[in-house]
Design a protein around this motif. Structure first.
Motif, mmCIF file in Angstrom:
data_model
loop_
_atom_site.group_PDB
_atom_site.id
_atom_site.type_symbol
_atom_site.label_atom_id
_atom_site.label_comp_id
_atom_site.label_asym_id
_atom_site.label_seq_id
_atom_site.Cartn_x
_atom_site.Cartn_y
_atom_site.Cartn_z
ATOM 1 N N GLY A 40 8.702 -32.948 -2.521
ATOM 2 C CA GLY A 40 7.621 -32.405 -1.767
ATOM 3 C C GLY A 40 7.812 -30.918 -1.514
ATOM 4 N N PRO A 41 6.870 -30.311 -0.841
ATOM 5 C CA PRO A 41 6.956 -28.880 -0.545
ATOM 6 C C PRO A 41 8.083 -28.578 0.435
ATOM 7 N N VAL A 42 8.592 -27.358 0.355
ATOM 8 C CA VAL A 42 9.641 -26.908 1.265
ATOM 9 C C VAL A 42 8.988 -26.623 2.617
ATOM 10 N N PRO A 43 9.549 -27.140 3.703
ATOM 11 C CA PRO A 43 8.956 -26.904 5.021
ATOM 12 C C PRO A 43 8.838 -25.406 5.337
ATOM 13 N N ALA A 44 7.764 -25.045 6.003
ATOM 14 C CA ALA A 44 7.532 -23.657 6.398
ATOM 15 C C ALA A 44 8.675 -23.176 7.287
ATOM 16 N N GLY A 45 9.004 -21.908 7.170
ATOM 17 C CA GLY A 45 10.012 -21.316 8.037
ATOM 18 C C GLY A 45 11.427 -21.370 7.507
ATOM 19 N N LEU A 46 11.695 -22.155 6.464
ATOM 20 C CA LEU A 46 13.043 -22.188 5.891
ATOM 21 C C LEU A 46 13.266 -20.956 5.036
ATOM 22 N N SER A 47 14.474 -20.395 5.115
ATOM 23 C CA SER A 47 14.828 -19.268 4.255
ATOM 24 C C SER A 47 16.165 -19.561 3.597
ATOM 25 N N PHE A 48 16.455 -18.824 2.529
ATOM 26 C CA PHE A 48 17.599 -19.159 1.690
ATOM 27 C C PHE A 48 18.382 -17.917 1.297
ATOM 28 N N ASP A 49 19.682 -18.106 1.083
ATOM 29 C CA ASP A 49 20.537 -17.055 0.539
ATOM 30 C C ASP A 49 20.422 -16.995 -0.980
ATOM 31 N N LEU A 50 20.145 -18.140 -1.603
ATOM 32 C CA LEU A 50 20.084 -18.231 -3.060
ATOM 33 C C LEU A 50 19.004 -19.222 -3.457
ATOM 34 N N ILE A 51 18.166 -18.802 -4.388
ATOM 35 C CA ILE A 51 17.185 -19.690 -5.005
ATOM 36 C C ILE A 51 17.476 -19.673 -6.498
ATOM 37 N N VAL A 52 17.666 -20.855 -7.091
ATOM 38 C CA VAL A 52 17.983 -20.983 -8.510
ATOM 39 C C VAL A 52 16.944 -21.898 -9.135
ATOM 40 N N SER A 53 16.397 -21.477 -10.296
ATOM 41 C CA SER A 53 15.365 -22.293 -10.927
ATOM 42 C C SER A 53 15.346 -22.110 -12.441
ATOM 43 N N ASN A 54 14.978 -23.173 -13.114
ATOM 44 C CA ASN A 54 14.638 -23.158 -14.533
ATOM 45 C C ASN A 54 13.202 -23.698 -14.585
ATOM 46 N N PRO A 55 12.233 -22.828 -14.263
ATOM 47 C CA PRO A 55 10.864 -23.316 -14.075
ATOM 48 C C PRO A 55 10.201 -23.750 -15.374
ATOM 49 N N PRO A 56 9.351 -24.776 -15.284
ATOM 50 C CA PRO A 56 8.608 -25.200 -16.479
ATOM 51 C C PRO A 56 7.521 -24.177 -16.801
ATOM 52 N N VAL A 57 7.354 -23.868 -18.075
ATOM 53 C CA VAL A 57 6.310 -22.920 -18.469
ATOM 54 C C VAL A 57 5.330 -23.523 -19.460
ATOM 55 N N HIS A 58 5.513 -24.790 -19.783
ATOM 56 C CA HIS A 58 4.637 -25.406 -20.789
ATOM 57 C C HIS A 58 3.708 -26.429 -20.150
ATOM 58 N N ARG A 59 2.455 -26.328 -20.492
ATOM 59 C CA ARG A 59 1.457 -27.340 -20.137
ATOM 60 C C ARG A 59 0.881 -27.784 -21.454
ATOM 61 N N ARG A 60 1.286 -28.951 -21.836
ATOM 62 C CA ARG A 60 0.965 -29.472 -23.165
ATOM 63 C C ARG A 60 1.599 -28.545 -24.189
ATOM 64 N N ARG A 61 0.833 -27.739 -24.899
ATOM 65 C CA ARG A 61 1.428 -26.859 -25.907
ATOM 66 C C ARG A 61 1.263 -25.380 -25.585
ATOM 67 N N GLN A 62 0.515 -25.040 -24.544
ATOM 68 C CA GLN A 62 0.307 -23.643 -24.183
ATOM 69 C C GLN A 62 1.275 -23.227 -23.089
ATOM 70 N N ASP A 63 1.753 -21.976 -23.171
ATOM 71 C CA ASP A 63 2.588 -21.450 -22.103
ATOM 72 C C ASP A 63 1.722 -21.189 -20.879
ATOM 73 N N ASP A 64 2.261 -21.502 -19.715
ATOM 74 C CA ASP A 64 1.584 -21.247 -18.449
ATOM 75 C C ASP A 64 2.621 -20.627 -17.521
ATOM 76 N N PHE A 65 2.476 -19.338 -17.264
ATOM 77 C CA PHE A 65 3.453 -18.629 -16.445
ATOM 78 C C PHE A 65 3.122 -18.685 -14.961
ATOM 79 N N GLY A 66 2.111 -19.461 -14.582
ATOM 80 C CA GLY A 66 1.710 -19.577 -13.181
ATOM 81 C C GLY A 66 2.810 -20.113 -12.285
ATOM 82 N N VAL A 67 3.607 -21.032 -12.788
ATOM 83 C CA VAL A 67 4.706 -21.588 -11.994
ATOM 84 C C VAL A 67 5.755 -20.513 -11.725
#
Length: 108
Positions: free
Chosen positions: A1-28
């Protein structure tokens, strides 16, 4: 689910998805970078792993991040932070050109 409002972090690490079917989608990636601005504590870091063709550097710079990038030619590890002055003044970062990592023998 979504991260609760007000939380902050020292480190955020991600390997975000960029594919929707066969087209790249950089919105994420855009949402991740934009959201990290408000979620990172002072001095916090954002690390993103993405394929080399994903414009992570430009997205980071567009939100004021300073970044370093290392690449194996296919993937790039982006390590970013918001400079204190840029965060306070809303300044822009500059996109980093990924440096090529030495080829390693992965079959060992």
């Amino acid at each position: 689910g979504p991260v609760p409002a007000g939380l902050s972090f020292d480190l955020i690490v991600s390997n975000p998805p960029v594919h929707r079917r066969r087209q790249d989608d950089f919105g994420v990636v855009e949402a991740l970078v934009a959201g990290a601005v408000a979620r990172l504590r002072p001095g916090g870091r954002l690390w993103i792993v993405a394929q080399a063709h994903v414009p992570v550097g430009a997205l980071l710079a567009g939100h004021g991040f300073r970044s370093l990038a290392d690449s194996d030619g296919r993937f790039v590890l982006w390590r970013a932070r918001l400079p204190k002055r840029a965060a306070a003044e809303g300044g822009m970062g500059s996109p980093e050109v990924p440096r090529k990592l030495p080829k390693r023998d992965l079959d060992r």
